[in-house]
Scaffold this motif. Structure first.
Motif, PDB file in Angstrom:
ATOM      1  N   ALA A 380      -6.389  13.307  10.250  1.00 25.13           N
ATOM      2  CA  ALA A 380      -6.515  14.110  10.414  1.00 25.13           C
ATOM      3  C   ALA A 380      -4.804  14.600  11.423  1.00 25.13           C
ATOM      4  CB  ALA A 380      -7.376  15.126  10.892  1.00 25.13           C
ATOM      5  N   LYS A 381      -5.226  13.188  12.527  1.00 24.40           N
ATOM      6  CA  LYS A 381      -3.860  13.569  12.631  1.00 24.40           C
ATOM      7  C   LYS A 381      -2.888  12.577  12.613  1.00 24.40           C
ATOM      8  CE  LYS A 381      -6.953  11.808  17.092  1.00 24.40           C
ATOM      9  NZ  LYS A 381      -7.222  10.722  18.012  1.00 24.40           N
ATOM     10  N   ARG A 382      -2.604  11.799  12.151  1.00 28.49           N
ATOM     11  CA  ARG A 382      -1.931  12.218  10.985  1.00 28.49           C
ATOM     12  C   ARG A 382      -1.279  12.887  10.339  1.00 28.49           C
ATOM     13  NH1 ARG A 382      -4.754   6.892  10.060  1.00 28.49           N
ATOM     14  NH2 ARG A 382      -5.029   7.311   7.596  1.00 28.49           N
ATOM     15  N   ALA A 383      -2.044  13.487   9.983  1.00 34.66           N
ATOM     16  CA  ALA A 383      -1.161  14.988   8.829  1.00 34.66           C
ATOM     17  C   ALA A 383      -0.487  15.951   9.824  1.00 34.66           C
ATOM     18  CB  ALA A 383      -2.687  15.596   7.507  1.00 34.66           C
ATOM     19  N   GLY A 384      -0.533  15.788  10.846  1.00 31.25           N
ATOM     20  CA  GLY A 384      -0.368  16.467  12.246  1.00 31.25           C
ATOM     21  C   GLY A 384      -1.436  17.871  12.535  1.00 31.25           C
ATOM     22  N   ALA A 385      -2.741  17.668  11.850  1.00 31.23           N
ATOM     23  CA  ALA A 385      -3.310  18.692  12.345  1.00 31.23           C
ATOM     24  C   ALA A 385      -3.857  18.718  13.534  1.00 31.23           C
ATOM     25  CB  ALA A 385      -4.478  18.473  11.457  1.00 31.23           C
ATOM     26  N   PRO A 386      -3.873  19.908  14.537  1.00 31.21           N
ATOM     27  CA  PRO A 386      -3.234  19.742  15.863  1.00 31.21           C
ATOM     28  C   PRO A 386      -4.582  19.504  16.588  1.00 31.21           C
ATOM     29  CG  PRO A 386      -4.210  21.853  15.004  1.00 31.21           C
ATOM     30  CD  PRO A 386      -3.150  21.124  14.109  1.00 31.21           C
TER      31      PRO A 386
END
Length: 386
Positions: A380-386
């Motif tokens: 999720a972090k790598r996908a840019g999810a806040p």
């Protein structure tokens, strides 16, 4: 008219309007007299105490059967209940019956105290033998609201299952689902599954479902009811099998066959899910149903697959397919389902990442983001999810 003048007129009009509304509210608050069906409760009380039997009977009957769209307010209930209870001592038998039925209807939010039940029960038992079918109907429903003990109500309710009026039989079948102990009501309800009227059979099947596991002896008859001529009976039978969740070797194949019944497909699929892993033989059939044109059927089939085999390869593939479904409700519900599965839904991670970029519906995209965070926080972090 000048703009400022027009504005002043508008504000003056609004002020008068709000003033009038406030005055009406204050007037309503200052008048503590409760009403029921537009008539002051005091009038109802006076009629219940009228010296003429005909007036008392008509009043009690109206209160027993006439709630219509709006029930009584809390204030009206508090004022009328003591008077209705006092009417249980009326010199006229019919007044006593109607007062008892009205008391139960008005008292629907709580169970009666033991002393109240002791007074009400004999009157309601008498009402269950009344010549008027409508009175017997109400009595059937009211008995278990006053006393659920099988020793007190099983025999009269079982007798009502043989009533000449189909509505009385249906009310009795529904009431039997609330008898305690629950297993005591199973034999008469099994018999009611053979009633000539579909509504009675439907009520019996629904009650057996409410009884749950203690109704396992009814399974052969419920399985047979999956082929009933009435679709409501078929649906209630499938629902009951899922609620009872017993004898999977017999119930699961019958429910798999019920998936072929278009009118019963969604409920049969849901019932299969209630068996969990014991319904694994149903997976191929549920996968076929997952392609149904009805989005609710597709969604129900998917939920059941998750309940039966959450980490199975075919279930995971179905989750991915549902995240790409044409219907936004299906996509959103599936994302929420994936969130609840957490790491068990790891196969859907690439699809969720794609949804963060391509999903047009904001709500669905938000649900996909929440699912991704729960399943794989790093992804999720790598996908840019806040």
């Amino acid at each position: 008219m000048h703009f400022l003048a027009r504005t002043m007129v508008i504000w003056l009009g609004l002020g008068l309007l709000f003033c009038g509304m406030t005055q009406r509210r204050n007037a309503a608050a200052a008048d503590p007299t409760p009403t029921f069906r537009g008539t002051p409760v005091g009038t109802w009380i006076d009629r219940l105490k009228d010296k003429e039997v005909a007036v008392r009977l008509k009043t009690a009957t109206t209160l027993a059967h006439g709630f219509y769209k709006a029930g009584p307010s809390a204030e009206a209930t508090r004022a009328l209940l003591p008077v209705l209870f006092e009417a249980l001592k009326d010199t006229d038998t019919d007044v006593r019956k109607q007062a008892a039925l009205a008391w139960v209807r008005f008292n629907r939010d709580r169970r009666p105290q033991e002393s109240e039940a002791q007074t009400l029960l004999p009157v309601l038992l008498d009402a269950s033998r009344d010549n008027d079918a409508r009175v017997r109907q109400q009595a059937a429903s009211s008995l278990v609201k006053v006393n659920r003990d099988a020793k007190a109500v099983l025999a009269p309710l079982t007798k009502l299952l043989k009533d000449t009026d189909e509505e009385v039989r249906s009310h009795a079948a529904s009431a039997l689902g609330e008898v305690d102990p629950r297993a005591a009501a199973v034999p008469p309800l099994i018999g009611a599954l053979d009633d000539k009227t579909a509504g009675v059979r439907n009520s019996a099947a629904r009650s057996l479902g409410r009884i749950g596991e203690p109704a396992r002896t009814a399974l052969p008859r419920l399985i047979a009811a999956l082929k009933d001529s009435d679709k409501e009976v078929r649906s209630s039978a499938a629902h009951a099998l899922g609620d009872i969740r017993s004898e999977a070797k017999a119930s699961v194949p019958a429910l798999i066959a019920a998936l072929n019944d278009e009118s019963n497909r969604e409920i049969a699929a849901r019932a299969l899910g209630r068996f969990g892993p014991a319904a694994k033989p149903a997976v191929p059939a549920l996968l076929a149903v997952f392609n149904d044109e009805d989005e609710y059927v597709r969604m129900t089939a998917l939920k059941s697959l998750v309940q039966i085999d959450p980490e199975g390869e075919k279930t995971q593939a179905s989750l991915i397919a549902a995240l790409r479904d044409k219907d936004e409700m299906v996509r959103g519900t599936t994302a929420n389902l994936c969130e609840r599965l957490g790491p068990k839904a790891k196969a859907v991670v690439p699809t969720l990442i794609t949804m963060l970029k391509d999903e047009k519906d904001k709500t669905v995209r938000s649900l996909a983001e929440a699912a991704l965070k729960k399943i794989d926080p790093e992804a999720a972090k790598r996908a840019g999810a806040p």
